[in-house]
Scaffold this motif. Structure first.
Motif, mmCIF file in Angstrom:
data_model
loop_
_atom_site.group_PDB
_atom_site.id
_atom_site.type_symbol
_atom_site.label_atom_id
_atom_site.label_comp_id
_atom_site.label_asym_id
_atom_site.label_seq_id
_atom_site.Cartn_x
_atom_site.Cartn_y
_atom_site.Cartn_z
ATOM 1 N N ALA A 126 0.867 -1.185 0.000
ATOM 2 C CA ALA A 126 0.000 0.000 0.000
ATOM 3 C C ALA A 126 0.894 1.222 0.000
ATOM 4 O O ALA A 126 1.725 1.386 0.902
ATOM 5 C CB ALA A 126 -0.884 -0.009 1.245
ATOM 6 N N LEU A 158 -6.749 2.561 5.040
ATOM 7 C CA LEU A 158 -6.408 1.438 4.149
ATOM 8 C C LEU A 158 -7.656 0.874 3.459
ATOM 9 O O LEU A 158 -8.671 0.636 4.127
ATOM 10 C CB LEU A 158 -5.716 0.330 4.952
ATOM 11 N N PRO A 159 -7.581 0.645 2.151
ATOM 12 C CA PRO A 159 -8.754 0.167 1.414
ATOM 13 C C PRO A 159 -8.869 -1.363 1.435
ATOM 14 O O PRO A 159 -9.012 -1.995 0.394
ATOM 15 C CB PRO A 159 -8.465 0.674 -0.007
ATOM 16 N N PHE A 160 -8.771 -1.941 2.639
ATOM 17 C CA PHE A 160 -8.822 -3.404 2.762
ATOM 18 C C PHE A 160 -9.848 -3.786 3.822
ATOM 19 O O PHE A 160 -10.116 -3.013 4.755
ATOM 20 C CB PHE A 160 -7.443 -3.964 3.139
ATOM 21 N N ALA A 164 -2.704 3.720 -1.980
ATOM 22 C CA ALA A 164 -3.510 3.703 -0.749
ATOM 23 C C ALA A 164 -2.827 4.544 0.316
ATOM 24 O O ALA A 164 -1.592 4.622 0.364
ATOM 25 C CB ALA A 164 -3.660 2.273 -0.243
ATOM 26 N N ASP A 165 -3.649 5.143 1.168
ATOM 27 C CA ASP A 165 -3.147 5.932 2.292
ATOM 28 C C ASP A 165 -3.106 5.033 3.533
ATOM 29 O O ASP A 165 -4.129 4.425 3.884
ATOM 30 C CB ASP A 165 -4.096 7.123 2.515
ATOM 31 N N LEU A 217 1.185 5.552 -1.113
ATOM 32 C CA LEU A 217 0.422 6.767 -1.399
ATOM 33 C C LEU A 217 0.644 7.327 -2.807
ATOM 34 O O LEU A 217 -0.265 7.880 -3.420
ATOM 35 C CB LEU A 217 0.831 7.843 -0.367
ATOM 36 N N ARG A 234 -0.805 -1.185 -4.604
ATOM 37 C CA ARG A 234 -2.037 -0.431 -4.747
ATOM 38 C C ARG A 234 -1.830 0.979 -4.196
ATOM 39 O O ARG A 234 -1.173 1.140 -3.157
ATOM 40 C CB ARG A 234 -3.086 -1.171 -3.912
ATOM 41 N N GLU A 250 -5.300 1.350 11.882
ATOM 42 C CA GLU A 250 -5.641 0.774 10.580
ATOM 43 C C GLU A 250 -4.956 -0.579 10.384
ATOM 44 O O GLU A 250 -5.560 -1.527 9.877
ATOM 45 C CB GLU A 250 -5.255 1.731 9.444
#
Ligand SMILES: C[S@@+](CC[C@H](N)C(=O)[O-])C[C@H]1O[C@@H](n2cnc3c(N)ncnc32)[C@H](O)[C@@H]1O
Length: 295
Positions: free
Chosen positions: A108, A141-143, A136-137, A110, A134, A169
């Motif tokens: 992940a 987290l986009p999980f 992602a910040d 940014l 991916r 997160e």
């Protein structure tokens, strides 16, 4: 149209202001790595863009590979692991961990340019089937909850203004009992946040450096157990990093002749080396487990 000179001036104004560094940290990090991407690639000469600890005679690449393998072994990673690399950069650590353990990894990161570079690096090493990246910040987290069996982060959480949130997160996306480990740039408690710590932060797009006590608090508050934090200097030799950095800076023209971004970066390199040699700055290590039950 924004020219590179405008973009550099915008970044320099932002990073010069401690309040803006905290309030606009993701913008600042994106600006920094977008502007400094080529210099990073050249300066590190490696997709491992962090300071490893060294055994005698090792090159940066050898030390960084050994450092990541050691982290993976201590985390107990195997071919059955599904691992998150938080702030994965251009992919050096994730590729080394995947090749060493056989695990599947997700990075992940940014900055979109760095995600592209990481994908290219994984493809070049034949690892793109098991390692993906991916945009992602780390603070959002986009999980899914409990998606991963382990997670780590290498010398990057110092870029986040809200470090407790990044640890929360990590806890959220980890399965109960899973390991969360890594390294981060730290300041000695006695050093204070001004002086050399501020010089390091301003030059490297960092809102603030945490102390080891703060790191322990962030991990505990996020619901981790078996929390261990330590000063990396207790277990290894980091001095070759500072020797190497000083040699790189010595190759450059005088400070006054450098363009503004490179001038800031060399000021930062000098501050890092001075801080590391005085003990005001060091690389911290943590190892913890996600609690069996979320608090
Ligand atoms: C010093 S580099 C280390 C990269 C990599 N971990 C390594 O060891 O090679 C720090 C990285 O953290 C990324 N980063 C900083 N803030 C982030 C955030 N909020 N979310 C995700 N990545 C972030 C930066 O873009 C950069 O790639």
């Amino acid at each position: 149209m924004t020219t590179e000179t405008d973009a550099t001036a915008e970044f320099l104004a932002l990073t010069d202001d401690p309040r803006r560094r905290r309030e606009e940290s993701t913008t600042m990090v994106e600006q920094y790595y977008t502007l400094a991407g080529d210099l990073y690639r050249e300066g590190w000469g490696s997709p491992h863009q962090h300071f490893p600890c060294y055994s005698p005679g090792q090159s940066h690449e050898e030390a960084a590979e050994a450092h990541m393998k050691d982290l993976a072994d201590r985390a107990g990673l195997t071919a059955d692991s599904y691992v998150l690399d938080v702030c994965s950069g251009v992919g050096g650590p994730a590729c080394t961990v995947a090749a060493h353990t056989g695990a599947r990894l997700v990075g992940a990161e940014l900055v979109a340019d760095r995600v592209r570079e990481a994908r290219d690096n994984a493809r070049a090493r034949g690892l793109h089937g098991r390692v993906s990246f991916r945009v992602a910040d780390a603070a959002a987290l986009p999980f899914d909850d409990a998606a991963f069996t382990a997670a780590y982060s290498i010398q990057a959480l110092c870029h986040l203004a809200d470090k407790p949130r990044a640890h929360r997160e990590a806890a959220r996306v980890l399965q109960p009992g899973a390991v969360w480990t890594g390294y981060d740039w730290m300041r000695a408690a006695a050093a204070g946040a001004d002086g050399i710590a501020e010089d390091i932060c301003r030059a490297h797009a960092l809102p603030a450096l945490a102390t080891l006590d703060e790191l322990r608090q962030h991990l505990t508050a996020a619901g981790f157990t078996d929390v261990h934090v330590s000063d990396g200097r207790d277990t290894g030799d980091w001095a070759p990093n500072w020797d190497r950095l000083e040699q790189l800076v010595a190759l450059l023209p005088s400070r006054e002749e450098l363009p503004p971004l490179l001038r800031l970066m060399t000021d930062g390199a000098r501050a890092l080396c001075a801080g590391a040699r005085s003990g005001d700055f060091f690389i911290g290590y943590w190892h913890a487990r996600r609690a069996e039950e979320h608090s």
